[in-house]
Structures are given as structure tokens and as C-alpha cells.
Design an enzyme around this catalytic site. Structure first.
Site, PDB file in Angstrom:
ATOM      1  N   GLU A   1       0.832  -1.193   0.000  1.00 31.17           N
ATOM      2  CA  GLU A   1       0.000   0.000   0.000  1.00 31.17           C
ATOM      3  C   GLU A   1       0.872   1.251   0.000  1.00 31.17           C
ATOM      4  OE1 GLU A   1      -2.909  -0.086   3.168  1.00 31.17           O
ATOM      5  OE2 GLU A   1      -3.495  -2.147   2.691  1.00 31.17           O
TER       6      GLU A   1
ATOM      7  N   GLU B   1      -8.472   0.743  -4.887  1.00 29.68           N
ATOM      8  CA  GLU B   1      -9.575   0.393  -3.980  1.00 29.68           C
ATOM      9  C   GLU B   1     -10.438   1.618  -3.688  1.00 29.68           C
ATOM     10  OE1 GLU B   1      -8.412  -1.868  -0.536  1.00 29.68           O
ATOM     11  OE2 GLU B   1     -10.408  -1.727   0.372  1.00 29.68           O
TER      12      GLU B   1
HETATM   13  O1  KIV Z   1      -6.112  -7.524   1.948  1.00 25.68           O
HETATM   14  C1  KIV Z   1      -6.959  -7.588   1.053  1.00 25.68           C
HETATM   15  O2  KIV Z   1      -7.805  -8.471   1.023  1.00 25.68           O
HETATM   16  C2  KIV Z   1      -6.908  -6.567   0.014  1.00 25.68           C
HETATM   17  C3  KIV Z   1      -8.159  -6.270  -0.785  1.00 25.68           C
HETATM   18  C4  KIV Z   1      -7.978  -5.097  -1.631  1.00 25.68           C
HETATM   19  C5  KIV Z   1      -8.669  -7.334  -1.620  1.00 25.68           C
HETATM   20  O3  KIV Z   1      -5.916  -5.952  -0.172  1.00 25.68           O
END
Ligand code: KIV
Length: 268
Positions: A115, A182
Site C-alpha cells: 500500500e 480500492e
Molecule cells: O487484503 C486484502 O484483502 C486486500 C483487498 C484489496 C482485496 O488488499
């Protein structure tokens, strides 16, 4: 059976053929998703919430991610296996290389997901430089839930939309191989998808992404509490009639490939 690789996914993007991704946390579900034709299995740190019952993904450790990745790897024959870098395991670029290496060597992951935008550029460069495939994750970043003040749609105003767009291009230039978006407006996701060479996987990002991902337990309707707007219960969909778990996953695959999912009611 030919294994799905990054090249397969790039070719699918070029051909305008959508691919599918679902989360998996154990070997039995991995085998079922693999057999149903899901192209990418994601060992998401969402396991902190749906497996461990935590309130967020923050407490998940690297060792727990490795354990679940190893379980999923045993059931995964065809799909590309991607694993999340847990909270703060990717801040220092050298440490990130070593942690991603453990997910690959001990867990059997073929790709890692992390992320973050501009602040992750050096980490992405280092990972790519070591031959580690990377999926960048922009928009709603659940590891930043406390900073964001909740699980909210991102990129609604011009400035934040521009930041997400610019970060996406910069992450691609730094060596990211995939981008996951997302909870962003569908129009922003479509613009980003058009601007990037690399495939874009969406969750709550509208129908114009190259691929879709959902949390497995959400799309089977077994996550406790309210299902997020962008998800869909493919197991007990009254319009489609009764089915079993494998049938629900096949329905998801067909719906993504035909463009029927996500529908406008799932989008922002
Ligand atoms: O951890 C997760 O499940 C994700 C979602 C975006 C699918 O990163």
C-alpha cells in the site's frame, strides 16, 4: 495446464480480456478458486479481519502472512500467487526486500502487494531491481484506516484524484507490475487504467478496470456485519438461484469477464 504469469496478465490487458482475482487464506479454498479459473490469488492482510477477527489489518504479522501464503501455495496450481506486505513491513526499502524475499522463499508467493503512493517509490524501485514483482495499492489503503478516519471512498475531489493519478504513473515508472485501486470513483479508475501500460485491478473502482478483486468471504456472504456496497453475494443471489461455493466462484468469474460485475450499484 499453463501457469498464469505477469506476461499472461499483460497480454490479457492488451487484448481487452478481463481477468479475476480473489483473496485466499488456505489450501482448500485456493484449490477451489484455482479450478474455477481465477487468475490471481491474493493472500490479503484482510485475513486479520476475516480469519483472525481483528478490527483492522494492522496487527497482522509477517510470520502470519508467510504461514497463510504457504497454505495457499499448496492448493494453487495455475493462478498467480500474490501476498500482501503487512503494515510497516515495507517502510525501509532494504527491510522490504528482505521481507518480500521471505514471502517468496518461505511462503511461495510469486508477487507482493504494498500500500502507498509517492512514499513507496524507493521501495518499489528496490524490489523491482531485485526481480521481485510488485503490485502497488492506491485509493483506500486499509493500513491507513486511522489516518483516513475510516474506510472511505478516496479521490472524490480534484486534488486527491490528481494525486492518485500521478502516484499511479510514478509507481509504474518505478517498476510496479500491477496496480490495485480500492474504492475510488469509477471515472477516475477508468482514466488511470487508460493512462497505464500495467494492468489495473479494481475493488470498488468501477467496471473499467482490467481486472476485479473481492474478499472471498464477502462474495460468499459469510463476513459478519454489513457487506460493503462494492461487493456482491454470489452464493445466495436470489436472481441467479441456488448454487454451491464452486458455483458462486464460477459465477463471479463469468460476471467479471462478461462485464456484468461490477454493476452501477456497486460503484462510486
Ligand atoms: O487484503 C486484502 O484483502 C486486500 C483487498 C484489496 C482485496 O488488499
Amino acid at each position: 495446464m499453463k501457469r498464469i504469469t505477469l506476461t499472461t496478465l499483460q497480454e490479457m490487458k492488451k487484448a481487452g480480456e478481463k481477468f479475476t482475482c480473489l483473496t485466499a487464506y488456505d489450501s482448500s479454498f485456493a484449490a477451489l478458486l484455482d479450478a474455477a479459473g481465477v487468475e490471481v490469488l491474493l493472500v490479503g492482510d484482510s485475513l486479520g479481519m476475516v480469519i483472525q477477527g481483528q478490527e483492522s489489518t494492522l496487527p497482522v504479522t509477517l510470520d502470519e502472512m508467510i504461514y497463510h501464503t504457504r497454505c495457499v501455495a499448496r492448493g494453487c496450481r495455475r493462478a498467480l500467487l500474490m501476498a500482501d506486505m503487512p503494515f510497516l513491513s515495507d517502510v525501509d526499502p532494504r527491510q522490504a526486500v528482505s521481507n518480500a524475499g521471505r514471502l517468496m522463499k518461505e511462503g511461495g508467493a510469486q508477487m507482493v502487494k504494498l500500500e502507498g503512493g509517492a512514499m513507496q517509490l524507493e521501495t518499489v524501485r528496490r524490489l523491482a531491481g531485485q526481480g521481485i514483482p510488485v503490485c502497488a495499492h492506491l485509493g483506500l489503503q486499509p493500513q491507513s484506516v486511522h489516518k483516513l478516519g475510516g474506510y472511505r471512498v478516496q479521490g472524490r475531489d480534484q486534488e486527491s484524484a490528481r494525486r492518485i493519478h500521478d502516484d499511479a504513473l510514478a509507481l509504474q515508472d518505478a517498476g510496479a507490475d500491477l496496480l490495485l485501486l480500492e474504492c475510488v470513483p469509477a471515472s477516475l479508475a477508468a482514466r488511470i487504467r487508460d493512462a497505464l501500460r500495467i494492468p489495473v485491478i479494481g475493488i470498488g473502482a468501477g467496471p473499467d478496470c482490467d481486472a476485479q478483486v473481492l474478499v472471498l468471504y464477502d462474495m460468499l456472504g459469510i463476513t459478519p456485519g454489513k457487506r460493503p456496497r462494492f461487493s456482491h453475494d454470489f452464493l445466495s443471489d436470489p436472481e441467479a438461484g441456488p448454487t454451491d461455493v464452486a458455483g458462486a466462484v464460477r459465477r463471479y468469474v463469468e460476471a467479471v469477464k462478461s462485464g456484468a460485475f461490477p454493476a452501477s450499484r456497486h460503484c462510486f
